[in-house]
Each structure stands twice: as C-alpha cells, then as structure tokens.
Design a protein around this motif. Structure first.
Motif, PDB file in Angstrom:
ATOM      1  N   ASP A 292       3.234 -12.031  -0.478  1.00 23.39           N
ATOM      2  CA  ASP A 292       2.044 -11.147  -0.377  1.00 23.39           C
ATOM      3  C   ASP A 292       1.712 -11.173  -2.012  1.00 23.39           C
ATOM      4  N   THR A 311      13.275   3.945   2.193  1.00 27.00           N
ATOM      5  CA  THR A 311      11.705   3.815   2.298  1.00 27.00           C
ATOM      6  C   THR A 311      10.943   4.472   1.065  1.00 27.00           C
ATOM      7  N   THR A 312       9.998   3.758   0.578  1.00 26.01           N
ATOM      8  CA  THR A 312       9.263   4.303  -0.922  1.00 26.01           C
ATOM      9  C   THR A 312       7.868   4.913  -0.173  1.00 26.01           C
ATOM     10  N   LYS A 313       7.667   4.706   1.205  1.00 22.26           N
ATOM     11  CA  LYS A 313       6.302   5.172   1.652  1.00 22.26           C
ATOM     12  C   LYS A 313       6.357   6.544   2.111  1.00 22.26           C
ATOM     13  N   LEU A 321      13.039  -3.335   7.794  1.00 26.29           N
ATOM     14  CA  LEU A 321      13.730  -4.228   7.161  1.00 26.29           C
ATOM     15  C   LEU A 321      15.216  -4.418   7.465  1.00 26.29           C
TER      16      LEU A 321
HETATM   17  P1  ADP Z   1       9.098   1.117   5.607  1.00 23.65           P
HETATM   18  O1  ADP Z   1       7.904   0.155   5.722  1.00 23.65           O
HETATM   19  O2  ADP Z   1       9.021   2.144   6.812  1.00 23.65           O
HETATM   20  O3  ADP Z   1       9.193   1.991   4.397  1.00 23.65           O
HETATM   21  P2  ADP Z   1      10.772  -1.277   5.716  1.00 23.65           P
HETATM   22  O4  ADP Z   1      12.508  -1.153   6.030  1.00 23.65           O
HETATM   23  O5  ADP Z   1      10.052  -2.068   6.410  1.00 23.65           O
HETATM   24  O6  ADP Z   1      10.538   0.447   6.012  1.00 23.65           O
HETATM   25  O7  ADP Z   1      10.718  -1.318   4.282  1.00 23.65           O
HETATM   26  C1  ADP Z   1      11.681  -0.483   3.243  1.00 23.65           C
HETATM   27  C2  ADP Z   1      10.950  -0.730   1.913  1.00 23.65           C
HETATM   28  O8  ADP Z   1      10.885  -1.800   1.266  1.00 23.65           O
HETATM   29  C3  ADP Z   1       9.582  -0.293   1.560  1.00 23.65           C
HETATM   30  O9  ADP Z   1       9.308   1.398   2.056  1.00 23.65           O
HETATM   31  C4  ADP Z   1       9.031  -0.493   0.503  1.00 23.65           C
HETATM   32  O10 ADP Z   1       9.366   0.174  -0.516  1.00 23.65           O
HETATM   33  C5  ADP Z   1       9.823  -1.869   0.415  1.00 23.65           C
HETATM   34  N1  ADP Z   1       9.059  -3.078   0.907  1.00 23.65           N
HETATM   35  C6  ADP Z   1       9.037  -3.741   1.962  1.00 23.65           C
HETATM   36  N2  ADP Z   1       8.178  -4.862   1.910  1.00 23.65           N
HETATM   37  C7  ADP Z   1       7.593  -4.770   0.765  1.00 23.65           C
HETATM   38  C8  ADP Z   1       6.733  -5.794   0.064  1.00 23.65           C
HETATM   39  N3  ADP Z   1       5.983  -6.736   0.862  1.00 23.65           N
HETATM   40  N4  ADP Z   1       6.319  -5.436  -1.016  1.00 23.65           N
HETATM   41  C9  ADP Z   1       6.740  -4.590  -1.755  1.00 23.65           C
HETATM   42  N5  ADP Z   1       7.702  -3.485  -1.068  1.00 23.65           N
HETATM   43  C10 ADP Z   1       8.216  -3.658  -0.081  1.00 23.65           C
END
Ligand code: ADP
Length: 362
Positions: A292, A311-313, A321
């Motif tokens: 991306d 998570t950073t969201k 993941l």
């Molecule tokens: P969530 O999306 O609920 O936070 P995930 O396990 O899918 O849980 O992702 C964990 C974290 O990994 C995300 O909160 C983000 O910080 C980071 N992350 C995942 N995919 C990306 C991406 N494409 N670009 C940047 N950061 C990402």
C-alpha cells in the motif's frame, strides 16, 4: 596303614580342617597314599625323608594356603563391592523413577498449557472470522441483492407470461431457468458465509491463488470504494496451485486489504493505491503480497504488529494480523511485513505449493 592311623587322621582332619596335613608313608605304599589323600591329607612325603623334598612340599603347602587366604579375601571384597553396586543401582533406579515421574508431570502440564493456548487461538480465530464477516457483510449483501432482485423480476415475468392466452411456455421456461441459475448463485454465497463462520481445522485442498485473489477483490470492491482506494491486481500467470483452505486464505487477504485501506485512508485521493501481487516464491512456495501507499510501519513495530491485541487504531482490535499469521503458519507458510518509512508497507505471505504441482512435469 593301620586302623589307628586312620582314626587319628579322621579326627585330626575334623579338628583342624584348615591346617594342611603332610602324610608320611612308606615310599612304596601307594594304597596308603591314596587313602590318606582321600581322607584329607594335603600331601604325602615318603620315608626315608629327604630334607629338600620335605622343605619343598611344606613350601608348596604354605603357598597354597597363602593363595587360598588371598582368594577368600578377594571373595569378601567382591561380595562387598557387589553389595555396594546393588545399593547404587537401587539408588539410581529410584532417582530415575522420580525423574521419569517429574517429566511425566511436566509433560502433562505442558500438554494442558498447549491445549489452553490452542483453545485461546481457536477463540481468537473464531472472533476474527466473525469480525472479518462484518467487513464482508456489506459486499456480500450487495452480491445477494442482485440475484434476489433478478429472481423476483423473473418470477413476476413468468406469472405474466403464464397469464397470457395461450400461455407463452417457451418464455416462461427461459425465465424459470434464469431463476434456477440465480438461486444457485445465492446458494454459493451463503455456503461461503457458512464456511467462514464454522470453527475448525484447515481443510487442505489444491487452491488456485489467482482465483482466490480475484474472488476476494470482487467481494471487497465496496470496501475499497468507500476508502477511495484503487486496487491493482498483478497476478503471475501459470502459478502452481497452493495447498490450503480457500476460505482461510481469503480471510488472510481480507485482513491485509482492510489494513491497507485503513493505511491509505489518510493520503490524498489520487495517492490511495493498493497493489495485490501473486508470484512464484522460494523453496516450493507461492507468494501473495499486498502493498500500500500508506505511511508504512516503523521498523521497531514490524514484528510487534503480529502480536495479538497490538493496535494503533482508535477502534482497532489488534487481532487481524495475529490470526492471519497463525493461518499462514498452520498452512506451513509464512506471513511477514516489510516497510520503508513514508513509502508504505508490504505484507508478504508465502504458501506451500500443492504437492502434485510441485513435481516437475513429465
Ligand atoms: P487492527 O487493524 O485491528 O489494529 P491488526 O492486527 O490487523 O489489527 O493490525 C495491527 C496493527 O498493525 C495496526 O493497528 C497497525 O498499527 C499495523 N498495521 C497493519 N497493517 C498496516 C499497514 N498496511 N500499514 C501500516 N500499519 C499497519
């Protein structure tokens, strides 16, 4: 040899069993010599006595006694050594038994911990499937809507055609055939949803990765549109099939796409690009990657993002993941991330080639 001598020898032998007796006999009395030896005499010396012979025979007897004494001492030592060896063997056996019991207890504990971890993993996987379902629900609803609307309009048309006089049976048949085809489409979509919600093991089968990617991209078209992201597919032709569970592989891709859409959401509309690639991988694997044009992942988080609940969201669950990696590993594959700050992130998933396709043709 007379009766008195016999009696004397018998009683001497009894009284002093351990003292060697040298019997003095006439030089030609071989019968007496035999009887004396049979009664326990250690040796015989013939009369008339030769001094050297007597000395030699006494020396021999002394040497024999000394050897017998040494032998009996050795016997005692041997018995002692055997007793302490047996005690040592018993002690070590007891130690080993205790060690075996300790290891068995440890194994039991490990197995219990493993089962607990497995259950937690299953729960997490289930939770994740349900949450992925939410992401998919919108596009699936869209997919169901269209054939359902077609079924309704074909059914209404069939009713009208039958109401004609005479009824138009050929057109009615065509409308009914369309209804059957649409109904099958709906059934396939529902079947896929059921499979996604079901808990359980991976059911490994030969999967065409490009087909799975194409299918998932279609399902996710709605989500891509609402994120304003452009999804480009770069699928290598003629790839060997992979070994895996189609629904779970799609789930990994859904998770990666959802994350990629989130990652590009903050970019200007013309810079929201997500590229999905398939390509031959290394060591009997095929690779699927999602790149991306978002902010990327800081180098110190490249591994942490795969930890459950990282998570950073603001509204993230942090399980996508973790589950995706566990799915990849359960397939005998790998999932990892690469990122150069400011240049977006690439998630790469290697899946093993289906055995039959791995063999060289011919
Ligand atoms: P969530 O999306 O609920 O936070 P995930 O396990 O899918 O849980 O992702 C964990 C974290 O990994 C995300 O909160 C983000 O910080 C980071 N992350 C995942 N995919 C990306 C991406 N494409 N670009 C940047 N950061 C990402």
């Amino acid at each position: 040899m007379g009766a008195r001598l016999t009696a004397a020898l018998t009683s001497s032998a009894r009284a002093a069993r351990d003292i060697p007796i040298l019997l003095m006999i006439q030089r030609d009395d071989t019968a007496g010599q035999g009887r004396g030896l049979a009664l326990g005499a250690a040796d015989c010396v013939a009369k008339p006595l030769l001094r050297e012979e007597l000395v030699a025979r006494v020396r021999t007897q002394l040497a024999v006694r000394a050897a017998a004494g040494a032998l009996s001492e050795m016997d005692d030592e041997l018995a002692c050594a055997r007793a302490s060896l047996e005690a040592e063997v018993a002690r070590r056996t007891e130690q080993l038994r205790a060690e075996v019991q300790r290891l068995q207890r440890k194994l039991k504990l490990n197995r219990a911990a493993e089962l607990k971890a497995q259950r937690a993993q299953d729960e997490l996987a289930h939770l994740n499937r349900v949450s992925s379902m939410r992401e998919l629900a919108a596009s699936i609803a869209h997919e169901l809507n269209q054939p359902l609307a077609a079924i309704l309009s074909n059914a209404q048309a069939a009713l009208r055609l039958l109401a004609r006089t005479p009824p138009d049976t050929a057109e009615t048949r065509a409308a009914l055939e369309d209804i059957v085809a649409d109904d099958r489409r709906v059934a396939r979509v529902i079947q896929r949803m059921r499979a996604m919600l079901r808990r359980g093991e991976i059911s490994a089968a030969a999967q065409d990765l490009n087909e799975l990617v194409g299918d998932t991209a279609r399902h996710m078209a709605g989500a891509a549109a609402s994120a304003g992201a452009t999804v480009r597919l770069e699928l290598a032709p003629g790839l060997p099939r992979v070994r895996g569970d189609g629904v779970q592989v799609q789930q990994v891709l859904v998770n990666l796409l959802v994350n990629a859409f989130d990652a590009v959401a903050g970019r200007p509309p013309e810079a929201r690009l997500v590229v999905v690639r398939t390509l031959p991988g290394e060591g009997g694997h095929v690779e699927l990657s999602v790149a991306d044009s978002g902010e990327g992942v800081p180098p110190e988080d490249l591994e942490r993002i795969f930890e459950p609940f990282f998570t950073t969201k603001a509204r993230g669950l942090g399980v996508g993941l973790a589950i995706s990696r566990s799915i990849a590993e359960a397939h005998g594959g790998r999932l990892w991330a690469e990122s150069s700050p400011g240049e977006g992130a690439t998630f790469r998933c290697a899946l093993p080639v289906w055995e039959e396709d791995a063999r060289p043709a011919g």
